[in-house]
Each structure stands twice: as C-alpha cells, then as structure tokens.
Design an enzyme around this catalytic site. Structure first.
Site, short mmCIF file in Angstrom:
data_model
loop_
_atom_site.label_atom_id
_atom_site.label_comp_id
_atom_site.label_asym_id
_atom_site.label_seq_id
_atom_site.Cartn_x
_atom_site.Cartn_y
_atom_site.Cartn_z
N ASP A 124 -19.58 -6.58 -3.89
CA ASP A 124 -19.18 -7.64 -2.96
C ASP A 124 -19.79 -8.96 -3.41
O ASP A 124 -21.01 -9.07 -3.50
CB ASP A 124 -19.67 -7.25 -1.55
CG ASP A 124 -19.40 -8.34 -0.52
OD1 ASP A 124 -18.53 -9.19 -0.77
OD2 ASP A 124 -20.07 -8.32 0.53
N ASP B 55 -19.07 -10.32 2.65
CA ASP B 55 -18.36 -9.88 3.84
C ASP B 55 -18.41 -8.35 3.92
O ASP B 55 -17.74 -7.74 4.75
CB ASP B 55 -16.90 -10.38 3.85
CG ASP B 55 -16.12 -9.86 2.65
OD1 ASP B 55 -16.70 -9.16 1.79
OD2 ASP B 55 -14.91 -10.15 2.57
N ASP C 184 -14.95 -6.94 -4.16
CA ASP C 184 -13.87 -7.90 -4.45
C ASP C 184 -13.79 -8.21 -5.94
O ASP C 184 -14.61 -7.73 -6.73
CB ASP C 184 -14.08 -9.18 -3.63
CG ASP C 184 -15.51 -9.68 -3.72
OD1 ASP C 184 -16.00 -9.84 -4.85
OD2 ASP C 184 -16.17 -9.85 -2.66
N ASP D 91 -3.05 -0.27 -11.22
CA ASP D 91 -2.51 0.91 -10.58
C ASP D 91 -1.10 0.54 -10.11
O ASP D 91 -0.92 -0.44 -9.40
CB ASP D 91 -3.39 1.27 -9.37
CG ASP D 91 -3.45 2.75 -9.12
OD1 ASP D 91 -2.37 3.37 -9.04
OD2 ASP D 91 -4.56 3.29 -8.98
N ASP E 235 0.67 5.86 -10.04
CA ASP E 235 0.34 6.74 -8.93
C ASP E 235 1.44 7.78 -8.70
O ASP E 235 2.63 7.43 -8.67
CB ASP E 235 0.19 5.86 -7.68
CG ASP E 235 -0.42 6.60 -6.51
OD1 ASP E 235 -1.53 7.13 -6.67
OD2 ASP E 235 0.22 6.66 -5.44
N GLU F 126 -0.38 9.54 -13.28
CA GLU F 126 -1.05 10.49 -12.41
C GLU F 126 0.01 11.52 -12.08
O GLU F 126 0.82 11.35 -11.17
CB GLU F 126 -1.58 9.85 -11.12
CG GLU F 126 -2.46 10.84 -10.38
CD GLU F 126 -2.45 10.70 -8.85
OE1 GLU F 126 -3.37 11.18 -8.20
OE2 GLU F 126 -1.50 10.12 -8.31
N HIS G 237 -11.46 8.68 -7.21
CA HIS G 237 -11.55 8.28 -5.81
C HIS G 237 -10.91 9.30 -4.85
O HIS G 237 -10.91 9.07 -3.65
CB HIS G 237 -10.88 6.92 -5.64
CG HIS G 237 -9.40 6.97 -5.92
ND1 HIS G 237 -8.90 7.33 -7.15
CD2 HIS G 237 -8.33 6.78 -5.12
CE1 HIS G 237 -7.59 7.34 -7.09
NE2 HIS G 237 -7.20 7.01 -5.88
N ASP G 238 -10.32 10.36 -5.39
CA ASP G 238 -9.62 11.34 -4.55
C ASP G 238 -10.39 12.64 -4.33
O ASP G 238 -9.87 13.55 -3.66
CB ASP G 238 -8.26 11.68 -5.16
CG ASP G 238 -7.25 10.57 -4.98
OD1 ASP G 238 -7.44 9.73 -4.08
OD2 ASP G 238 -6.27 10.54 -5.75
#
Ligand code: ISL
Ligand code: CA
Length: 550
Positions: free
Chosen positions: A19, A23, A27, A96, A192, A248, A325-326
C-alpha cells in the site's frame, strides 16, 4: 516475445502486495516501489492479478470495465508508469485476462438486461425458468441467477455472468481489450479459466437421472470449440503482437494441456495444471472435505511424474507453481511449518525450480509466509461464503464445523498482506490493512530475510540463478529415479551433455535411498550442508540437494 522458458515469473495479487497511500489497500504505486526488490530477487516477469475496474465481488475477477483501472489501485497513468519502470529493470508485465465472464455491472450486461432486443442480450446466456439446467457453479451454488423474468448463466459467483463466446462480437471485443494493453507494452496474458469459454451446445442437464445440482465438468471444461477460439485469438492477437499466452486451464488433463500448448497447434504457450493444488480435495474442489484433505507423498510424486513426463515427451509446456491466490499457502500442505519451516520451504523451492516448465513464485512464498488462523469475521473471499452456505444448507453440515472447514481452506489464507518488515502493519501500510494481517510478521518478513544469508529468500535467489546457469534445468529431459520410493523424490535433468541430479526428502522423518548407478558428481546447492553422492543416501527431514553429474 519474452523468452518464457528461460524466465522466472512472480505473481502479484495487488490488493495485498504493498500500500503506497495508506488507505490499507495495496496499489500500483506500491508495486512500483517494490520493483527493485523484485529485480534483486532475480525475476523476469510479473503476472499481475486483475487491476481493472471491479466491484470486488471476486476481487478483480468481476470486471466492470476492461478499459479502466480499479481506482483503489490507481489510474491508467500509474499503470503506464508501472510498465515503464518495469521495462527499465528488464521486467515484463503479464496481465490477467478475465474473459469467461464479466461483472453484472459491466456496460454490456446492463444493456442486455435493459433491453431484451439489444444486441448485448446475446453476449450472455439468458433462459426462461423452464429452460434452465441443473448445473452447479464452481463456487457451490446454482449456475443460474434470476434477473427479472429470466435467468442468466454464472459459472462462478452470481455477479460474474458468463460471456457467450460463440458470438463473434464478444470474441472481437475481448481481442480489442488485449490489443489495447499490448499496445501499452505488456508482454502477454494469463487467461483466467480460459478452457471454460465453450459451453456444451443446448446447455443440457448434466446427469439428468440424478437429483440436485450437478457439476457440469465436461459440459463446460475443454469444450470442442475452445481450440477454435484459441487458434483465432492466437492468429488475431498473440502472433501479430508476439505476445505470450498463458492459460489457466482449470482442471485440465495432460493430453489436453499438451494440445493447448504444442507449438504447431498455435494456441497457447503454456498452461497451469491443477492436480497438485487439488491434492487432498474431494471431487468437487477445495470445500469438498470428504477426503479429509489427506494425501501421501506418493500422490505428490505421482502427479509430478505424470505431468513432467507427458509434457516433456509430447511438446507440451507448463508454468509450475506451488501456491497462488486460489489455494492456501503450500508450505503447510507439502511442508512442515512446526519444525522444518525453513528446511521445507527451501526443499519445495528446489523442487519447483528444477522441474521442466517455467517456475512461478506467488507473493510471500519466498519468505515462507504461512496461513493465518482466520475466524468467520475475517473472511473476505466470496467462494468461501458461497461454499459455507452450500455446506450448511445443502449438505446440512453443522455451522461450527462448516466454519472450521471453510477457514481451513479459504483462499483468504493466501491473500493476507505481505510482510515487508517488523514495523507496524508489517510495513505493508501505515494504517490497518483491508484484511487480516498474520501476526507472525515479526518473525517472518522480507527485511529480516534479506539480512540473513541463510534465509528462505536467499535460497530462492540461489535457485533462480541456478536456472540461469544450467540449461538442462530449462530444456532438459526428466528422468525419475526410484519412482516407487515413498518419501524421496529424485530425478535427473539432462540436456546437451549436462546432467543434473536432484534429490529431495519430502518427509518430516529421516529417510534413505539407494542409488543403483554410480556417478561422478559436483555438489551444487542444498538446504543442508553439502553431502557427497554415495550409494546409500541418508537424508534428514526435507533435506534437498542438486548435483552436477556424469
Ligand atoms: O480453485 C478452484 C477450483 O476449486 C476455484 O477456486 C477457482 O475458481 C478456479 O481455480 C478458477 O480460478 C480463477 O477464476 C475465478 C477466480 O475467482 C479465481 O481467483 C481465478 O484464479 C473466477 O474468475
Ligand atoms: Ca493504497
């Protein structure tokens, strides 16, 4: 075109990477700040999980507008700057491409529901109630969602409406998105769920003789037109732009992955495989607990042999990963964080970096980040909420058990903020992050890893340079030794007279292996002290070596 076989890839899931403006949300400027870190690690390319405008129903995998950047992450100018800054450091960016579905807030979908006669109606699948089928979505609910007096197909979450790839305008619109970003200088796409873009004609019921919702596997995965669409995409976009296509290919089988990635087929350059990530899951995926999440080292080895041999021998090509991330972080699935955190992290790294196929690192694995202990209130992942619902409602699993299982497997496990240092909020941000931060950041963080010669991170660096120095690891054949061994995996990679022997004890106990052949050897790298290569090798828990042999 990126020299993808000779490249190391690093996956960034932007929301939790860094970050920059306090916030609490990662990012693009945060990524820019860390490019030097990534360069120093030795990677060649970043796969950036989606940064398009999104409602965050599936954290970017529900795209509201392909042509704008999620404001939380920054602006298009920030993204241009990222491409430029990465290029300065010889790092390529892979975006992605989420093209199986759009968010139901996407303009196309809004037009489609506003006016039944709009051309956008055919961009999606709409059916009257009497015509909908019994398909179960990937996220554990019905694949059909009510919209006014119709239902639309949503194979993932309810706000991700499947696009109708049979419509040439849909395909061309996606190709235009690709060209837009390729013109900016990115090098390609991770696509994806690209093998679910062709749905079985007529959308028939799956197993109509069975009661309840049915997962439509072969009715939605690897359909007969996927090849046709990929060839078209290759001809219209990938080849003219000399761009990388990484698929993927969800739940793909080796023969099909070969078909997608074989050079002469002109479709994709590489795919991922799912077998390793799915180890221990039941047939219906990670929330299917019927196998108790148990698997053996032999299962792990069998999957390795199957994919390595078939890819090498048949001209297929994989991106190899242990985490993404899955899935919850791999170190607790294949390694052991209690007693052998360092040893097993390194052993698994040596494994992933010495296979045939390009290695992918998922953010945080290079310091051995672990899975947090999440409570219901910490959950963010829509797949988790849906599956929890399905477990309690459809399968009548008691709530407290369903909560336990869900916390155990949720994708949130892999999505906690990255630990940059021991400072407040792990140096990820100056304010409380958007999601649970694993308190073990004081012990496991990048700063300490950088300062410790013997750290997991420094071992990753060694593995990366290994791949740069020994072509056999990139192009070589894969020959396994003692396939039947229940605990130790050992294999030879060979190319142009260069032979490397890799030997890894995947168990938390001491194990030994007898070598049939005698080798002259040079020890190259290990997570323990160097060891001579002798007939009987006695290996400590997660002890791993690589030798140059002849
Ligand atoms: O792992 C899975 C199968 O059990 C699913 O979690 C996952 O949906 C599947 O791997 C496809 O993943 C991709 O598409 C999804 C998105 O939620 C994932 O993050 C993405 O990687 C839908 O866009
Ligand atoms: Ca921010």
């Amino acid at each position: 075109m990126i020299d993808y076989k000779n490249s190391i890839f690093y996956q960034i899931w932007p929301r939790s990477f860094k970050d920059s403006n306090n916030d609490g949300i990662g990012d693009i400027q945060g990524i820019i700040q860390k490019l030097d870190y990534l360069k120093n690690l030795g990677i060649d390319a970043i796969w950036l999980s989606p940064i398009y405008k999104t409602n965050n129903d599936d954290y970017g995998y529900d795209v509201v507008d392909y042509y704008s950047i999620n404001e939380e992450y920054g602006s298009m100018e920030d993204f241009d700057e990222l491409i430029l800054e990465a290029k300065k450091r010889n790092i390529e960016i892979i975006m992605d491409l989420v093209a199986n579905h759009t968010s139901t807030s996407h303009q196309w979908f809004l037009e489609a529901i506003k006016d039944k006669n709009s051309k956008y109606r055919d961009y999606y699948f709409f059916e009257k109630k009497e015509n909908i089928n019994n398909w179960l979505s990937f996220f554990g609910n019905s694949s059909w969602v009510k919209q006014d007096d119709y239902y639309y197909l949503a194979s993932f979450s309810a706000t991700q409406a499947d696009l109708n790839w049979a419509n040439i305008e849909v395909r061309n619109s996606i190709y235009n998105v690709m060209k837009f970003y390729l013109n900016k200088g990115i090098c390609g796409f991770r696509m994806d769920v690209i093998n679910t873009i062709d749905k079985k004609e007529g959308l028939p019921d799956k197993n109509p003789h069975l009661k309840g919702l049915q997962f439509p596997d072969d009715y939605i995965i690897d359909g007969k037109n996927v090849d046709k669409y990929l060839k078209e995409m290759n001809e219209k976009v990938l080849t003219p732009y000399d761009a990388l296509g990484l698929g993927e290919a969800v739940l793909v089988k080796p023969e099909i992955a070969i078909n997608y990635t074989k050079k002469e087929n002109k479709e994709l350059h590489m795919t991922f495989q799912f077998d390793l990530a799915m180890l221990g899951y039941g047939e219906l995926g990670k929330y299917d607990f019927r196998k108790g999440y148990r698997f053996s080292i032999k299962d792990f080895k069998n999957i390795t042999s199957l994919w390595q041999e078939s890819m090498y021998e048949n001209g297929g090509y994989l991106g190899n990963y242990l985490s993404n991330h899955d899935h919850k972080r791999h170190i607790e699935r294949y390694g052991d964080i209690k007693k052998y955190h360092k040893e097993s992290s390194k052993a698994l790294a040596l494994y992933n970096f010495t296979l045939y196929g390009s290695p992918f690192i998922y953010q945080g694995e290079e310091i051995g980040m672990t899975n947090p202990k999440l409570k219901y209130k910490d959950w963010k992942d829509p797949e988790c909420f849906n599956s929890y619902e399905a477990m309690t409602r459809m399968l009548h699993v008691p709530k407290f058990i369903a909560k336990k299982i869900s916390s155990y497997v949720t994708r949130d496990n892999a999505r906690t903020p990255i630990h940059w240092s021991k400072e407040n909020y792990a140096g990820f941000s100056n304010v409380e992050p958007w999601m649970y931060l694993n308190p073990n950041y004081k012990k496991i963080n990048i700063e300490d890893n950088l300062n410790d010669k013997d750290s997991i991170l420094n071992f990753y660096k060694k593995c990366i340079s290994l791949r740069k120095n020994y072509p056999s690891l990139i192009y070589g054949s894969f020959l396994e030794i003692q396939k039947e061994h229940p605990h130790i995996i050992a294999y030879i990679r060979e190319y142009n007279n260069e032979r490397m022997l890799i030997m890894i004890n995947l168990d938390k106990k001491k194990r030994s292996i007898i070598l049939k052949d005698k080798y002259k050897f040079k020890h190259i790298l290990s997570n323990y002290k160097p060891k001579n290569l002798v007939k009987e090798m006695l290996l400590e828990p997660f002890e791993a070596h690589i030798y140059l042999i002849n």
